[in-house]
Enzyme design. Structure first.
Site, PDB file in Angstrom:
ATOM      1  N   LYS A  46     -16.360  38.395  28.168  1.00 26.83           N
ATOM      2  CA  LYS A  46     -15.449  37.298  28.517  1.00 26.83           C
ATOM      3  C   LYS A  46     -14.208  37.835  29.244  1.00 26.83           C
ATOM      4  O   LYS A  46     -13.774  37.297  30.267  1.00 26.83           O
ATOM      5  CB  LYS A  46     -15.049  36.567  27.228  1.00 26.83           C
ATOM      6  CG  LYS A  46     -13.826  35.662  27.308  1.00 26.83           C
ATOM      7  CD  LYS A  46     -14.142  34.298  27.888  1.00 26.83           C
ATOM      8  CE  LYS A  46     -12.901  33.497  28.165  1.00 26.83           C
ATOM      9  NZ  LYS A  46     -12.563  32.509  27.188  1.00 26.83           N
TER      10      LYS A  46
ATOM     11  N   THR B 214     -10.896  33.703  22.026  1.00 21.64           N
ATOM     12  CA  THR B 214     -10.875  34.868  22.919  1.00 21.64           C
ATOM     13  C   THR B 214      -9.772  35.795  22.423  1.00 21.64           C
ATOM     14  O   THR B 214      -8.590  35.457  22.484  1.00 21.64           O
ATOM     15  CB  THR B 214     -10.613  34.460  24.382  1.00 21.64           C
ATOM     16  OG1 THR B 214     -11.681  33.617  24.811  1.00 21.64           O
ATOM     17  CG2 THR B 214     -10.554  35.677  25.295  1.00 21.64           C
TER      18      THR B 214
ATOM     19  N   ASN C  93      -3.717  34.606  15.070  1.00 22.21           N
ATOM     20  CA  ASN C  93      -4.247  33.422  14.382  1.00 22.21           C
ATOM     21  C   ASN C  93      -5.566  33.743  13.693  1.00 22.21           C
ATOM     22  O   ASN C  93      -5.830  33.297  12.579  1.00 22.21           O
ATOM     23  CB  ASN C  93      -4.499  32.270  15.361  1.00 22.21           C
ATOM     24  CG  ASN C  93      -3.276  31.945  16.193  1.00 22.21           C
ATOM     25  OD1 ASN C  93      -3.229  32.273  17.370  1.00 22.21           O
ATOM     26  ND2 ASN C  93      -2.275  31.320  15.597  1.00 22.21           N
TER      27      ASN C  93
END
EC number: 1.1.1.31
Length: 312
Positions: free
Chosen positions: A185, A110, A84
């Site tokens: 992350k 993320t 995306n």
């Protein structure tokens, strides 16, 4: 004092429009917090319903990421996954088709750190600056502007990014070059998954040995086994209030998303030849859970999954 006065005049002058692309569970409340802080928002999303909702709160909605780039020189993207992000930045109607020189691009999705680095290179060719700024904290923190942002990118642009990110989060931490926000992350979520599975196994074993779950949790939380999954987000129904396990594992951080993040950990570990035996196993467990009806439940439902496995 003088410095502060300068900063406040600068921030007053800088309430120019901010672009926002990706108005899902996280993006929508984040964009609303920008609006609350007085920033005009120019937004787009593939789902018209998401756009309509934000339009009703005062945002201007446009048709494509390229249209956003035409109207705003600071753009935040919040998208589900690497493909995306590639599409929104480099696709036929992507940001980089119409991006203005000097535009600040902040991606809070993320994704794989390698993709962040690719986007940064592509943006640089157009004279724009790309930073990765993934978040931790989930939907609740997004609504209350309590997210933690982990930021990777050129240090000179960090303050410009921070000005916007502090409207949407409680903590903004500079991690280093592009991709290091993603790295932080991914590492955190790998440990979170391993810790949650360990907590679920431990609680289940204790219960099978005749211990009261609340008592066991209390003992763990004053002992060396204590972790976030045991003391803040316990996976056993009835042990804590206000967590997904108390609400049939609704809300929270979905199993699908955890499986996705563990997939990123697996890819990055493979690429860097790093051994992650427990991270890999956690990835497989969450993938199996996705195919067994747990996809949309909170990731703490691994407790329920283990109970079900033993019954077979």
């Amino acid at each position: 004092v003088q410095c502060n006065a300068l900063l406040s005049t600068r921030s007053m002058a800088s309430k120019t429009p901010v672009g926002f692309i990706g108005l899902g569970n996280m993006g929508s409340p984040m964009a609303k917090n920008l609006l609350k802080n007085g920033y005009p928002v120019i937004a787009t999303d593939v789902f018209p319903q998401s756009c309509k909702e934000l339009q009703d709160t005062g945002a201007q909605v446009v048709d494509s990421p390229a249209d956003v780039a035409e109207k705003a020189d600071r753009i935040i993207t919040m998208l589900p996954s690497s493909p995306n992000v590639i599409e929104v930045y480099t696709g036929p109607n992507g940001i980089l088709k119409k991006v203005k020189k000097g535009t600040l691009l902040i991606d809070s999705s993320t994704i794989d750190p390698a993709v962040s680095r690719e986007m940064a290179v592509a943006a640089e060719k157009k004279g724009a600056v790309f930073m990765d700024a993934p978040v931790s904290g989930g939907v609740g923190a997004a609504s209350m502007a309590k997210l933690t942002f982990m930021v990777g990118g050129v240090v000179e642009e960090y303050n410009a990014a921070k000005e916007l990110l502090t409207c949407m989060g409680a903590n903004v931490i500079y991690c280093g070059q592009v991709g290091t926000g993603q790295a932080a992350k991914i590492c955190n979520n790998m440990l979170l998954a391993i810790g949650m599975i360990g907590t679920a196994e431990t609680m289940n074993l204790g219960i099978r040995l005749g211990l009261d779950p609340k008592l066991l949790a209390k003992i763990l939380n004053m002992s060396s086994g204590r972790c976030w999954s045991s003391d803040t987000y316990n996976p056993v129904p009835g042990v804590m209030e206000g967590v997904p396990s108390a609400n049939n594992y609704q809300g929270g951080f979905g199993t699908t998303l955890m499986a996705k993040d563990l997939g990123l950990a697996q890819n990055t570990a493979t690429n860097t030849k790093t051994p992650i035996p427990l991270g890999s196993l956690a990835h497989q467990i969450y993938r199996v859970m996705c195919s067994r009806g747990y996809a949309n439940k909170d990731f703490s439902s691994v407790f329920q999954f283990l109970r079900e496995e033993e019954g077979q």
